[in-house]
Design a protein around this motif. Structure first.
Motif, short mmCIF file in Angstrom:
data_model
loop_
_atom_site.label_atom_id
_atom_site.label_comp_id
_atom_site.label_asym_id
_atom_site.label_seq_id
_atom_site.Cartn_x
_atom_site.Cartn_y
_atom_site.Cartn_z
N GLY A 131 -3.39 17.54 0.44
CA GLY A 131 -4.60 17.94 1.15
C GLY A 131 -5.80 17.16 0.66
O GLY A 131 -5.76 16.54 -0.40
N THR A 132 -6.87 17.17 1.46
CA THR A 132 -8.12 16.55 1.02
C THR A 132 -9.28 17.41 1.51
O THR A 132 -9.18 18.07 2.55
N THR A 133 -10.36 17.40 0.76
CA THR A 133 -11.59 18.06 1.19
C THR A 133 -12.69 17.00 1.16
O THR A 133 -12.83 16.29 0.16
N THR A 134 -13.42 16.88 2.25
CA THR A 134 -14.43 15.82 2.34
C THR A 134 -15.77 16.42 2.71
O THR A 134 -15.86 17.32 3.55
N ARG A 135 -16.80 15.91 2.05
CA ARG A 135 -18.17 16.31 2.34
C ARG A 135 -18.82 15.16 3.09
O ARG A 135 -18.78 14.01 2.64
N PHE A 136 -19.37 15.45 4.25
CA PHE A 136 -20.04 14.41 5.05
C PHE A 136 -21.52 14.73 5.09
O PHE A 136 -21.90 15.87 5.37
N GLN A 137 -22.35 13.72 4.83
CA GLN A 137 -23.78 13.93 5.05
C GLN A 137 -24.44 12.57 5.29
O GLN A 137 -24.26 11.64 4.53
N ASP A 138 -25.20 12.54 6.37
CA ASP A 138 -25.97 11.35 6.69
C ASP A 138 -27.22 11.38 5.80
O ASP A 138 -27.97 12.36 5.83
N ALA A 139 -27.41 10.34 4.98
CA ALA A 139 -28.51 10.33 4.01
C ALA A 139 -29.88 10.52 4.66
O ALA A 139 -30.79 11.07 4.05
N ARG A 140 -30.02 10.08 5.93
CA ARG A 140 -31.32 10.18 6.59
C ARG A 140 -31.53 11.52 7.27
O ARG A 140 -32.60 11.81 7.78
N ASN A 141 -30.45 12.32 7.34
CA ASN A 141 -30.55 13.59 8.05
C ASN A 141 -29.93 14.72 7.23
O ASN A 141 -28.73 14.93 7.25
N PRO A 142 -30.77 15.47 6.50
CA PRO A 142 -30.26 16.52 5.63
C PRO A 142 -29.52 17.63 6.39
O PRO A 142 -28.69 18.34 5.81
N ASP A 143 -29.79 17.77 7.69
CA ASP A 143 -29.13 18.82 8.47
C ASP A 143 -27.72 18.43 8.90
O ASP A 143 -27.04 19.20 9.56
N SER A 144 -27.31 17.21 8.54
CA SER A 144 -26.01 16.74 9.02
C SER A 144 -24.84 17.15 8.11
O SER A 144 -23.71 16.75 8.36
N LEU A 145 -25.14 17.93 7.08
CA LEU A 145 -24.09 18.30 6.14
C LEU A 145 -22.93 19.03 6.83
O LEU A 145 -23.15 19.97 7.58
N ARG A 146 -21.70 18.54 6.59
CA ARG A 146 -20.52 19.23 7.10
C ARG A 146 -19.34 18.93 6.19
O ARG A 146 -19.38 17.99 5.39
N PHE A 147 -18.31 19.75 6.30
CA PHE A 147 -17.13 19.62 5.45
C PHE A 147 -15.87 19.62 6.29
O PHE A 147 -15.85 20.18 7.39
N GLU A 148 -14.84 18.99 5.73
CA GLU A 148 -13.56 18.99 6.43
C GLU A 148 -12.43 19.14 5.41
O GLU A 148 -12.44 18.50 4.36
N ILE A 149 -11.48 20.01 5.75
CA ILE A 149 -10.26 20.14 4.94
C ILE A 149 -9.10 19.62 5.78
O ILE A 149 -8.90 20.07 6.91
N ALA A 150 -8.38 18.65 5.23
CA ALA A 150 -7.21 18.10 5.93
C ALA A 150 -5.96 18.41 5.12
O ALA A 150 -5.97 18.38 3.90
N ILE A 151 -4.91 18.77 5.82
CA ILE A 151 -3.62 19.09 5.20
C ILE A 151 -2.59 18.10 5.73
O ILE A 151 -2.61 17.74 6.91
N ALA A 152 -1.67 17.69 4.84
CA ALA A 152 -0.65 16.70 5.23
C ALA A 152 0.65 17.40 5.59
O ALA A 152 1.45 17.70 4.70
N PRO A 153 0.90 17.66 6.87
CA PRO A 153 2.13 18.38 7.21
C PRO A 153 3.39 17.58 6.89
O PRO A 153 4.39 18.13 6.44
N ARG A 154 3.32 16.27 7.08
CA ARG A 154 4.53 15.46 6.87
C ARG A 154 4.99 15.52 5.41
O ARG A 154 6.16 15.65 5.11
#
Ligand SMILES: [Zn+2]
Length: 235
Positions: A69-92
Motif C-alpha cells: 500500500g501507499t499513502t500520498t499527500r498532494f498539495q499545490d505549493a501555490r494553493n494551500p486549499d489544494s491539500l488532499r490525500f490518497e491511499i492506494a492498495i496493491a491487489p495483485r
C-alpha cells in the motif's frame, strides 16, 4: 482490536466477509479504512481531514508490485486549499502472495489470508495518514511510526512488503531451498537438503528405504519447523 476492525469492515463491505478475498474494490478499501479509523482512533482521522477540508480518496494500484500500500499527500505549493490525500492498495501483490504461500508476514504479523494481510496493510497506511495530518511528513522507518503501530495494532515490524515464508526463511534464518541442513529427529541428528519452505521446511534426507526422486537417489521426507534447522557447514 484486530477482530473489531475486521468485523466493522465486514458489516459494511460484503467483499470483506470471507478470509480469502475473491474480489476487491476501492469502495471496500474505503470501508476498511473507515473501520480502522473508527475502532482504533475513534474517528480522529476523519475529523482531522474534515477540519483541513482535505479529501481522502482510495485507489487500487493495479501496477504496484513491491509495496502492499501507499499513502500520498498532494498539495499545490501555490494553493494551500489544494491539500488532499490518497491511499492506494496493491491487489495483485495481495493475491499473488497467497497463491505462492499459505501465509505471509505483513507488518511483523503472520497473516494466513488475503483479508488479514489487507487489514495489516491498511493499519500501516492509516498511521502514515495520521502522521501526515499531524506532522506533515511520515516515515515508517522512524521510531515514532513504529511506536504508534506497535501500540495501536501490535505490529512488530514496519515494512511495505508482504513476505512469504520462503523469503522469511532466507531473511531470518538464512536458509534457502537447496541448502544442506541439520536437525534433530527423535533423538537422532539428521542431515538433508531443503526442498520446499512453507510454514515448515521440507527436508529430503538420503535413506535407502525412502522414496526414489528424479536424481535417482532415495530420500525420506521430513517436515521441520524452521527454528529447528541449522545450516550444515560441511556440504
Ligand atoms: Zn510505510
Amino acid at each position: 482490536m484486530f477482530a473489531s476492525i475486521r468485523d466493522a469492515a465486514a458489516a459494511r463491505a460484503p467483499n470483506l466477509r470471507r478470509d480469502q478475498l475473491e474480489r476487491l474494490s476501492a469502495t471496500d478499501v474505503e470501508h476498511l479504512f473507515a473501520a480502522v479509523d473508527h475502532v482504533a482512533f475513534g474517528g480522529a482521522l476523519n475529523a482531522l481531514l474534515r477540519r483541513r477540508r482535505a479529501p481522502l480518496t482510495f485507489r487500487l494500484g493495479k501496477r504496484m508490485t513491491s509495496s502492499g500500500g501507499t499513502t500520498t499527500r498532494f498539495q499545490d505549493a501555490r494553493n494551500p486549499d489544494s491539500l488532499r490525500f490518497e491511499i492506494a492498495i496493491a491487489p495483485r501483490l495481495l493475491f499473488t502472495t497467497f497463491q505462492l504461500a499459505p501465509a505471509a508476514n505483513v507488518c511483523g504479523c503472520e497473516c494466513r489470508s488475503t483479508r488479514e494481510a489487507l487489514q495489516r496493510v491498511m493499519e500501516h497506511e492509516a498511521v502514515h495518514l495520521l502522521e501526515m495530518l499531524v506532522w506533515t511528513t511520515s516515515s515508517c522507518r522512524r521510531q515514532r511510526f513504529r511506536s504508534i503501530t506497535h501500540r495501536c495494532f501490535g505490529h512488530r515490524a514496519s515494512t511495505h512488503s508482504l513476505i512469504t515464508p520462503t523469503q522469511m526463511a532466507a531473511q531470518y534464518y538464512a536458509i534457502r531451498i537447496g541448502d544442506v541442513v541439520e536437525f534433530e529427529f527423535e533423538g537422532r541428528s539428521l542431515t538433508g537438503v531443503v526442498n520446499r519452505i512453507t510454514r515448515r521446511a521440507t527436508i529430503l534426507v538420503p535413506d535407502r528405504r525412502g522414496q526414489r526422486y528424479s536424481d535417482g537417489a532415495r530420500y525420506r521426507k521430513y517436515y521441520v519447523p524452521m527454528e529447528m534447522l541449522t545450516r550444515s557447514t560441511s556440504k
